[in-house]
Design a protein around this motif. Structure first.
Motif, PDB file in Angstrom:
ATOM      1  N   ARG A  88      30.886  20.055 -39.604  1.00 21.33           N
ATOM      2  CA  ARG A  88      31.780  20.054 -38.451  1.00 21.33           C
ATOM      3  C   ARG A  88      32.805  18.956 -38.616  1.00 21.33           C
ATOM      4  NH1 ARG A  88      28.476  19.715 -33.156  1.00 21.33           N
ATOM      5  NH2 ARG A  88      27.664  17.916 -34.230  1.00 21.33           N
ATOM      6  N   THR A  89      33.937  19.132 -37.973  1.00 23.16           N
ATOM      7  CA  THR A  89      34.986  18.123 -37.977  1.00 23.16           C
ATOM      8  C   THR A  89      35.297  17.739 -36.533  1.00 23.16           C
ATOM      9  OG1 THR A  89      36.823  19.686 -37.814  1.00 23.16           O
ATOM     10  CG2 THR A  89      35.994  19.196 -40.041  1.00 23.16           C
ATOM     11  N   LEU A  90      36.150  16.762 -36.377  1.00 26.38           N
ATOM     12  CA  LEU A  90      36.552  16.366 -35.026  1.00 26.38           C
ATOM     13  C   LEU A  90      37.203  17.529 -34.284  1.00 26.38           C
ATOM     14  CD1 LEU A  90      38.044  12.790 -35.559  1.00 26.38           C
ATOM     15  CD2 LEU A  90      35.800  13.413 -34.669  1.00 26.38           C
ATOM     16  N   ASP A  91      37.903  18.373 -35.013  1.00 29.07           N
ATOM     17  CA  ASP A  91      38.570  19.509 -34.377  1.00 29.07           C
ATOM     18  C   ASP A  91      37.583  20.529 -33.810  1.00 29.07           C
ATOM     19  OD1 ASP A  91      41.107  18.486 -34.861  1.00 29.07           O
ATOM     20  OD2 ASP A  91      41.165  19.360 -36.867  1.00 29.07           O
ATOM     21  N   ASP A  92      36.319  20.472 -34.223  1.00 30.34           N
ATOM     22  CA  ASP A  92      35.297  21.384 -33.707  1.00 30.34           C
ATOM     23  C   ASP A  92      34.730  20.923 -32.359  1.00 30.34           C
ATOM     24  OD1 ASP A  92      35.390  23.059 -35.954  1.00 30.34           O
ATOM     25  OD2 ASP A  92      33.983  21.781 -37.036  1.00 30.34           O
ATOM     26  N   LEU A  93      35.064  19.700 -31.962  1.00 33.16           N
ATOM     27  CA  LEU A  93      34.468  19.129 -30.755  1.00 33.16           C
ATOM     28  C   LEU A  93      35.081  19.693 -29.482  1.00 33.16           C
ATOM     29  CD1 LEU A  93      34.286  15.378 -31.775  1.00 33.16           C
ATOM     30  CD2 LEU A  93      32.475  17.094 -31.902  1.00 33.16           C
ATOM     31  N   ASP A  94      34.250  19.747 -28.452  1.00 35.79           N
ATOM     32  CA  ASP A  94      34.709  20.121 -27.122  1.00 35.79           C
ATOM     33  C   ASP A  94      35.465  18.914 -26.568  1.00 35.79           C
ATOM     34  OD1 ASP A  94      35.070  20.739 -24.471  1.00 35.79           O
ATOM     35  OD2 ASP A  94      32.976  21.254 -24.086  1.00 35.79           O
ATOM     36  N   ARG A  95      36.722  19.064 -26.358  1.00 35.22           N
ATOM     37  CA  ARG A  95      37.569  17.937 -25.955  1.00 35.22           C
ATOM     38  C   ARG A  95      37.376  17.524 -24.496  1.00 35.22           C
ATOM     39  NH1 ARG A  95      42.394  17.400 -29.640  1.00 35.22           N
ATOM     40  NH2 ARG A  95      41.763  18.592 -31.468  1.00 35.22           N
ATOM     41  N   ARG A  96      36.456  18.178 -23.801  1.00 35.55           N
ATOM     42  CA  ARG A  96      36.224  17.812 -22.401  1.00 35.55           C
ATOM     43  C   ARG A  96      35.254  16.653 -22.264  1.00 35.55           C
ATOM     44  NH1 ARG A  96      34.521  23.534 -20.234  1.00 35.55           N
ATOM     45  NH2 ARG A  96      33.454  23.370 -22.209  1.00 35.55           N
ATOM     46  N   THR A  97      34.512  16.324 -23.309  1.00 34.94           N
ATOM     47  CA  THR A  97      33.561  15.225 -23.195  1.00 34.94           C
ATOM     48  C   THR A  97      34.300  13.894 -23.218  1.00 34.94           C
ATOM     49  OG1 THR A  97      33.201  14.994 -25.575  1.00 34.94           O
ATOM     50  CG2 THR A  97      31.773  16.564 -24.393  1.00 34.94           C
ATOM     51  N   THR A  98      33.721  12.900 -22.575  1.00 29.90           N
ATOM     52  CA  THR A  98      34.342  11.581 -22.541  1.00 29.90           C
ATOM     53  C   THR A  98      34.478  11.019 -23.942  1.00 29.90           C
ATOM     54  OG1 THR A  98      33.415  11.171 -20.356  1.00 29.90           O
ATOM     55  CG2 THR A  98      34.127   9.249 -21.595  1.00 29.90           C
ATOM     56  N   ALA A  99      33.446  11.160 -24.751  1.00 32.96           N
ATOM     57  CA  ALA A  99      33.484  10.623 -26.112  1.00 32.96           C
ATOM     58  C   ALA A  99      34.617  11.245 -26.910  1.00 32.96           C
ATOM     59  CB  ALA A  99      32.148  10.859 -26.805  1.00 32.96           C
ATOM     60  N   ALA A 100      34.765  12.553 -26.828  1.00 30.33           N
ATOM     61  CA  ALA A 100      35.839  13.228 -27.575  1.00 30.33           C
ATOM     62  C   ALA A 100      37.204  12.794 -27.065  1.00 30.33           C
ATOM     63  CB  ALA A 100      35.683  14.741 -27.478  1.00 30.33           C
ATOM     64  N   ARG A 101      37.344  12.667 -25.749  1.00 35.04           N
ATOM     65  CA  ARG A 101      38.633  12.234 -25.197  1.00 35.04           C
ATOM     66  C   ARG A 101      38.995  10.836 -25.688  1.00 35.04           C
ATOM     67  NH1 ARG A 101      36.755  14.546 -20.310  1.00 35.04           N
ATOM     68  NH2 ARG A 101      36.398  12.476 -19.486  1.00 35.04           N
ATOM     69  N   VAL A 102      38.014   9.944 -25.731  1.00 34.60           N
ATOM     70  CA  VAL A 102      38.266   8.575 -26.208  1.00 34.60           C
ATOM     71  C   VAL A 102      38.704   8.610 -27.668  1.00 34.60           C
ATOM     72  CG1 VAL A 102      37.146   6.375 -26.777  1.00 34.60           C
ATOM     73  CG2 VAL A 102      36.746   7.432 -24.551  1.00 34.60           C
ATOM     74  N   VAL A 103      38.009   9.380 -28.491  1.00 33.02           N
ATOM     75  CA  VAL A 103      38.347   9.470 -29.912  1.00 33.02           C
ATOM     76  C   VAL A 103      39.749  10.025 -30.098  1.00 33.02           C
ATOM     77  CG1 VAL A 103      37.806  10.628 -32.099  1.00 33.02           C
ATOM     78  CG2 VAL A 103      35.969   9.616 -30.740  1.00 33.02           C
ATOM     79  N   PHE A 104      40.058  11.140 -29.446  1.00 31.97           N
ATOM     80  CA  PHE A 104      41.359  11.771 -29.648  1.00 31.97           C
ATOM     81  C   PHE A 104      42.493  10.917 -29.098  1.00 31.97           C
ATOM     82  CE2 PHE A 104      38.660  15.642 -29.939  1.00 31.97           C
ATOM     83  CZ  PHE A 104      38.926  15.894 -31.284  1.00 31.97           C
ATOM     84  N   GLU A 105      42.275  10.252 -27.974  1.00 31.36           N
ATOM     85  CA  GLU A 105      43.306   9.383 -27.415  1.00 31.36           C
ATOM     86  C   GLU A 105      43.582   8.216 -28.362  1.00 31.36           C
ATOM     87  OE1 GLU A 105      43.691   6.342 -23.697  1.00 31.36           O
ATOM     88  OE2 GLU A 105      42.887   8.325 -23.247  1.00 31.36           O
ATOM     89  N   LEU A 106      42.522   7.598 -28.875  1.00 28.39           N
ATOM     90  CA  LEU A 106      42.698   6.477 -29.795  1.00 28.39           C
ATOM     91  C   LEU A 106      43.348   6.955 -31.093  1.00 28.39           C
ATOM     92  CD1 LEU A 106      42.401   3.531 -30.446  1.00 28.39           C
ATOM     93  CD2 LEU A 106      40.007   3.951 -31.073  1.00 28.39           C
ATOM     94  N   ARG A 107      42.924   8.113 -31.584  1.00 26.31           N
ATOM     95  CA  ARG A 107      43.504   8.672 -32.809  1.00 26.31           C
ATOM     96  C   ARG A 107      45.006   8.889 -32.636  1.00 26.31           C
ATOM     97  NH1 ARG A 107      41.874  14.559 -35.154  1.00 26.31           N
ATOM     98  NH2 ARG A 107      43.063  15.204 -33.351  1.00 26.31           N
ATOM     99  N   ASP A 108      45.399   9.493 -31.517  1.00 28.26           N
ATOM    100  CA  ASP A 108      46.812   9.777 -31.288  1.00 28.26           C
ATOM    101  C   ASP A 108      47.633   8.495 -31.106  1.00 28.26           C
ATOM    102  OD1 ASP A 108      46.163  12.447 -31.498  1.00 28.26           O
ATOM    103  OD2 ASP A 108      46.183  12.807 -29.330  1.00 28.26           O
TER     104      ASP A 108
END
Length: 132
Positions: free
Chosen positions: A23-43
């Motif tokens: 799996r990759t980060l793109d496979d994650l459900d972006r609704r979770t807090t953890a995923a949102r934190v990762v994607f926000e920091l990444r961007d």
């Protein structure tokens, strides 16, 4: 985060019958807090370095890793602040790993590539047809 002996030696557990699906980060459900934190920091990191379009694949990989480490550190820090016990050795290892990756990426913001034409180029393109 500790791996058991079978995982460290590359042996599959009984639950992992069949193909292994990576799996990759793109496979994650972006609704979770953890995923949102990762994607926000990444961007944010990508923007600070001049935008995704201006970054190499290698830098984008490092940014993904920094973002995941950042989410793990934020979670651990929140646990500590709310009175939960944390593994300080693990926390420091995560901190050092993130710091090294950030140093590899560069700690200074970079401006986007300037695409503004010079006054001469602008005038030449704007009034090219007027001379005829």
């Amino acid at each position: 985060m500790a791996l058991d002996a079978a995982e460290m030696e590359g042996e599959s557990s009984p639950k992992q019958a069949g193909k292994v699906r990576l799996r990759t980060l793109d496979d994650l459900d972006r609704r979770t807090t953890a995923a949102r934190v990762v994607f926000e920091l990444r961007d944010t990191l990508a923007a600070d370095l001049g935008g995704k379009a201006n970054l190499s694949s290698m830098k984008l990989e490092l940014i993904d890793n920094v973002a995941v480490l950042g989410a793990m550190l934020k979670d651990s820090a929140a646990s500590y602040i709310t009175g939960e016990e944390i593994d300080i050795t693990e926390f420091m290892a995560l901190t050092n790993a993130q710091r090294r990756l950030l140093a590899d990426l560069g700690l200074e913001r970079r401006a986007l590539k300037d695409i503004t034409p010079s006054l001469r180029d602008y005038a030449a393109s704007k009034y090219a047809g007027a001379a005829s």
